[in-house]
Write a protein that holds these residues in place. Structure first.
Motif, PDB file in Angstrom:
ATOM      1  N   HIS A  92      -1.265  -8.098 -15.545  1.00  0.00           N
ATOM      2  CA  HIS A  92      -0.597  -8.854 -14.278  1.00  0.00           C
ATOM      3  C   HIS A  92      -1.478  -8.937 -13.134  1.00  0.00           C
ATOM      4  O   HIS A  92      -1.372 -10.034 -12.327  1.00  0.00           O
ATOM      5  CB  HIS A  92       0.535  -8.490 -14.017  1.00  0.00           C
ATOM      6  CG  HIS A  92       0.661  -7.121 -13.572  1.00  0.00           C
ATOM      7  ND1 HIS A  92       0.473  -6.145 -14.378  1.00  0.00           N
ATOM      8  CD2 HIS A  92       0.629  -6.723 -11.920  1.00  0.00           C
ATOM      9  CE1 HIS A  92       0.444  -5.041 -13.285  1.00  0.00           C
ATOM     10  NE2 HIS A  92       0.637  -5.343 -12.233  1.00  0.00           N
ATOM     11  N   LYS A  93      -2.435  -7.816 -13.190  1.00  0.00           N
ATOM     12  CA  LYS A  93      -3.370  -8.052 -11.852  1.00  0.00           C
ATOM     13  C   LYS A  93      -3.983  -9.121 -11.483  1.00  0.00           C
ATOM     14  O   LYS A  93      -3.970  -9.367 -10.292  1.00  0.00           O
ATOM     15  CB  LYS A  93      -4.539  -6.707 -12.124  1.00  0.00           C
ATOM     16  CG  LYS A  93      -3.995  -5.373 -12.515  1.00  0.00           C
ATOM     17  CD  LYS A  93      -3.255  -4.755 -11.214  1.00  0.00           C
ATOM     18  CE  LYS A  93      -2.895  -3.311 -11.360  1.00  0.00           C
ATOM     19  NZ  LYS A  93      -2.652  -2.768 -12.564  1.00  0.00           N
ATOM     20  N   ILE A  94      -4.392 -10.190 -12.724  1.00  0.00           N
ATOM     21  CA  ILE A  94      -5.150 -11.327 -11.961  1.00  0.00           C
ATOM     22  C   ILE A  94      -4.451 -12.305 -11.384  1.00  0.00           C
ATOM     23  O   ILE A  94      -4.963 -12.849 -10.420  1.00  0.00           O
ATOM     24  CB  ILE A  94      -5.847 -11.985 -13.328  1.00  0.00           C
ATOM     25  CG1 ILE A  94      -6.759 -12.561 -13.121  1.00  0.00           C
ATOM     26  CG2 ILE A  94      -4.725 -12.528 -14.293  1.00  0.00           C
ATOM     27  CD1 ILE A  94      -7.910 -13.231 -14.283  1.00  0.00           C
ATOM     28  N   GLY A 195      -5.031  -3.580  -5.139  1.00  0.00           N
ATOM     29  CA  GLY A 195      -4.620  -4.062  -6.685  1.00  0.00           C
ATOM     30  C   GLY A 195      -3.048  -3.962  -6.777  1.00  0.00           C
ATOM     31  O   GLY A 195      -2.468  -4.291  -7.743  1.00  0.00           O
ATOM     32  N   SER A 196      -2.372  -3.496  -5.499  1.00  0.00           N
ATOM     33  CA  SER A 196      -0.869  -3.448  -5.803  1.00  0.00           C
ATOM     34  C   SER A 196      -0.255  -3.586  -4.353  1.00  0.00           C
ATOM     35  O   SER A 196      -0.791  -4.074  -3.530  1.00  0.00           O
ATOM     36  CB  SER A 196      -0.490  -1.977  -6.316  1.00  0.00           C
ATOM     37  OG  SER A 196       0.723  -1.807  -6.748  1.00  0.00           O
ATOM     38  N   VAL A 197       1.014  -3.494  -4.306  1.00  0.00           N
ATOM     39  CA  VAL A 197       1.872  -3.813  -3.234  1.00  0.00           C
ATOM     40  C   VAL A 197       1.851  -2.417  -2.258  1.00  0.00           C
ATOM     41  O   VAL A 197       2.976  -2.180  -1.914  1.00  0.00           O
ATOM     42  CB  VAL A 197       3.431  -4.115  -3.393  1.00  0.00           C
ATOM     43  CG1 VAL A 197       3.310  -5.602  -3.968  1.00  0.00           C
ATOM     44  CG2 VAL A 197       3.813  -3.359  -4.468  1.00  0.00           C
ATOM     45  N   VAL A 237       6.775   1.245 -12.446  1.00  0.00           N
ATOM     46  CA  VAL A 237       6.338   1.287 -11.103  1.00  0.00           C
ATOM     47  C   VAL A 237       5.264   2.395 -10.902  1.00  0.00           C
ATOM     48  O   VAL A 237       5.250   3.443 -11.026  1.00  0.00           O
ATOM     49  CB  VAL A 237       7.451   1.824 -10.307  1.00  0.00           C
ATOM     50  CG1 VAL A 237       6.989   1.848  -8.768  1.00  0.00           C
ATOM     51  CG2 VAL A 237       8.732   0.666 -10.298  1.00  0.00           C
ATOM     52  N   GLY A 238       3.953   1.677 -10.513  1.00  0.00           N
ATOM     53  CA  GLY A 238       2.881   2.413 -10.240  1.00  0.00           C
ATOM     54  C   GLY A 238       2.874   2.391  -8.641  1.00  0.00           C
ATOM     55  O   GLY A 238       3.527   2.988  -7.960  1.00  0.00           O
ATOM     56  N   GLY A 239       2.037   1.316  -8.194  1.00  0.00           N
ATOM     57  CA  GLY A 239       2.257   0.944  -6.742  1.00  0.00           C
ATOM     58  C   GLY A 239       3.269   0.293  -6.653  1.00  0.00           C
ATOM     59  O   GLY A 239       3.820   0.064  -5.333  1.00  0.00           O
ATOM     60  N   GLY A 240       3.539  -0.521  -7.447  1.00  0.00           N
ATOM     61  CA  GLY A 240       4.787  -1.314  -7.561  1.00  0.00           C
ATOM     62  C   GLY A 240       4.701  -2.772  -7.630  1.00  0.00           C
ATOM     63  O   GLY A 240       5.539  -3.660  -7.324  1.00  0.00           O
ATOM     64  N   SER A 241       3.568  -3.591  -8.259  1.00  0.00           N
ATOM     65  CA  SER A 241       3.452  -5.035  -8.015  1.00  0.00           C
ATOM     66  C   SER A 241       3.917  -5.796  -9.162  1.00  0.00           C
ATOM     67  O   SER A 241       4.456  -6.685  -8.874  1.00  0.00           O
ATOM     68  CB  SER A 241       2.003  -5.196  -7.948  1.00  0.00           C
ATOM     69  OG  SER A 241       0.998  -4.964  -9.194  1.00  0.00           O
ATOM     70  N   ASN A 242       3.856  -5.213 -10.225  1.00  0.00           N
ATOM     71  CA  ASN A 242       4.472  -5.786 -11.350  1.00  0.00           C
ATOM     72  C   ASN A 242       6.094  -5.903 -11.271  1.00  0.00           C
ATOM     73  O   ASN A 242       6.717  -6.970 -11.477  1.00  0.00           O
ATOM     74  CB  ASN A 242       3.868  -5.518 -12.922  1.00  0.00           C
ATOM     75  CG  ASN A 242       4.776  -4.424 -13.489  1.00  0.00           C
ATOM     76  OD1 ASN A 242       5.913  -4.615 -14.260  1.00  0.00           O
ATOM     77  ND2 ASN A 242       3.891  -3.103 -13.467  1.00  0.00           N
ATOM     78  N   LEU A 381       6.426  -7.011 -19.417  1.00  0.00           N
ATOM     79  CA  LEU A 381       5.148  -6.479 -20.413  1.00  0.00           C
ATOM     80  C   LEU A 381       3.953  -6.621 -19.624  1.00  0.00           C
ATOM     81  O   LEU A 381       3.060  -7.362 -19.977  1.00  0.00           O
ATOM     82  CB  LEU A 381       5.292  -6.930 -21.905  1.00  0.00           C
ATOM     83  CG  LEU A 381       4.788  -6.104 -22.837  1.00  0.00           C
ATOM     84  CD1 LEU A 381       5.918  -5.110 -23.324  1.00  0.00           C
ATOM     85  CD2 LEU A 381       4.378  -6.953 -24.111  1.00  0.00           C
ATOM     86  N   SER A 382       3.778  -5.506 -18.774  1.00  0.00           N
ATOM     87  CA  SER A 382       2.632  -5.680 -17.755  1.00  0.00           C
ATOM     88  C   SER A 382       1.351  -5.712 -18.122  1.00  0.00           C
ATOM     89  O   SER A 382       0.557  -6.269 -17.440  1.00  0.00           O
ATOM     90  CB  SER A 382       2.917  -4.665 -16.694  1.00  0.00           C
ATOM     91  OG  SER A 382       2.952  -3.457 -17.128  1.00  0.00           O
ATOM     92  N   GLY A 383       1.118  -5.296 -19.504  1.00  0.00           N
ATOM     93  CA  GLY A 383      -0.245  -5.228 -20.039  1.00  0.00           C
ATOM     94  C   GLY A 383      -0.515  -4.884 -21.422  1.00  0.00           C
ATOM     95  O   GLY A 383       0.526  -4.318 -21.837  1.00  0.00           O
TER      96      GLY A 383
END
Ligand SMILES: *Cc1c(COP(=O)(O)O)cnc(C)c1O
Length: 399
Positions: A92-94, A195-197, A237-242, A381-383
């Motif tokens: 999703h990063k793109i 790269g994230s929120v 949830v990593g940084g939380g963007s996806n 399904l983030s990646g």
């Protein structure tokens, strides 16, 4: 029941979280960015270019896929997967990078810097920088350059300079420290693509807005299947963007239960995890106030996760707010459970997920027994898992 949700406030606070905890030298750049972002919302040329790139370059809309064999296995709610793994560059990063890169161009910055953990954000940034013709420098922890070597090679081929970071645990936190140091030094001509929120305002709001395309498409695709609203949304949830990208368009709809899944590493009773919302306390890191893994003296503690993209001791400020208000539930899943989920999805659905994503999938084992046959679960399904094959093979003892 619907209630209106209006976060953040004008100064970038989600309740008490968020804000701009940065050196004075960065304040001008943050204001410049906020002005450019606000302007871009009503700028037809910007919007056209943004939506064209999302469609023709990133490959949107991504499918909403009915996972029939996974659904059969649990024999409860229907399970759908939002296929962000099919985005160009594999995650999703793109979605966010395209938006920020067009803002960099609009402001007139020539030099792009980024931090990366799993390498997915670095690859997306190097990719879009190549596409629009800007110089790109990516900071990456030395440990992450080792466990995500395929992504390092991709970034090099795309023409980016990779700077391995040897401080701290040599992972995402340390790469972010170095990127911020570069930004403070070169702020005049440099745009920092976060790269994230996370980071200072306006980044958490802006990245959320760019990623919200995930939730908007999901709502549309469910309605095409005569499903007016999902019952459960699940995302790692990593940084939380996806996760926020999936959740945000549904946030005012109280009938939707939202679950964010953090990395429990070796287990939340050990010191080796990245369960920031489950076990952290509020503190300042990388420009904002949010939950944080820290010791009694406020020193940031090292995080651990098998997945480089979740291996971060902080989390986006909006998630801290959503945790405190109870609107989103946060759970955690161990390294071992996530590896099991990688194998399960690969063999039941023919889709190899990223290790980050596998944390969301692993939580289905806990969630599904509590659901009923008429209900709908959507997992982001983030990646895709190609970048993790080395780790997965080592850990699952394949030869
Ligand atoms: C980076 C990454 C994540 C974690 O980042 P969020 O900002 O929490 O989404 C999750 N999944 C994949 C595939 C990633 O590349």
């Amino acid at each position: 029941m619907m209630k209106s949700y209006t976060q953040p406030d004008i100064r970038g606070h989600f309740g008490k979280y968020g804000g701009k905890y940065v050196p004075e030298t960065l304040m001008f750049a943050l204001q410049e960015l906020e002005d450019a972002y606000t302007g871009a919302k009503n700028d037809e040329t910007f919007q056209n270019e943004y939506h064209t790139l999302l469609a023709d370059f990133a490959g949107r809309p991504t499918p909403l896929y009915f996972a029939s064999r996974l659904t059969e296995k649990y024999n409860r709610a229907k399970i759908f997967l939002k296929r962000e793994d099919l985005c160009h560059t594999g995650a999703h990063k793109i979605n966010n990078v395209i938006g920020q890169m067009l803002l960099a161009k609009k402001i007139g910055k020539k030099r792009i810097i980024a931090e990366t953990g799993a390498g997915q954000h670095g690859v997306a940034t190097a990719t879009v920088a190549a596409k629009v013709g800007l110089d790109c420098i990516v900071y990456m922890g030395r440990e992450d350059t080792r466990r995500q070597e395929p992504n390092v090679n991709r970034m090099k081929l795309l023409g980016a300079d990779i700077i391995p970071v040897d401080s701290g645990t040599q992972t995402l936190k340390d790469a972010t420290n170095e990127a911020i140091r570069d930004w403070v030094t070169n702020v005049r001509d440099t745009f920092y693509v976060i790269g994230s929120v996370v980071g200072p305002h306006p980044y958490p709001m802006m990245v959320r807005d760019f990623q919200s395309v995930i939730g908007r498409e999901t709502r549309e695709q469910l309605s095409q299947r005569q499903i007016s609203s999902p019952d459960y949304l699940v995302a790692c949830v990593g940084g939380g963007s996806n996760s926020i990208g999936l959740f945000y368009p549904f946030i005012e709809n109280d009938s939707v239960t939202m679950i964010g899944v953090e990395a429990a590493g070796y287990g939340i009773t050990t010191q080796q995890h990245a369960a920031t919302l489950t076990l952290g306390t509020p503190g300042v890191l990388h420009g904002n106030l949010s939950y944080l893994l820290q010791d009694a003296n406020g020193q940031v503690m090292p995080a651990h996760s098998i997945s480089a993209g979740l291996d971060y001791p902080g989390v986006g400020p909006e998630h801290s707010y959503l945790k405190d208000t109870g609107r989103v539930r946060y759970e955690s899943v161990t390294d071992a459970e996530s590896l099991d989920a990688v194998r399960e999805l690969s063999q039941l659905e023919g889709i190899i997920p990223a290790l980050e994503t596998a944390h969301a999938l692993a939580y289905l084992r806990t969630l599904l027994p509590d659901t009923t046959a008429g209900e709908t679960v959507v997992v982001n399904l983030s990646g895709r898992g190609e970048k993790d094959l080395g780790t997965i093979f080592k850990e699952l003892h394949y030869t």
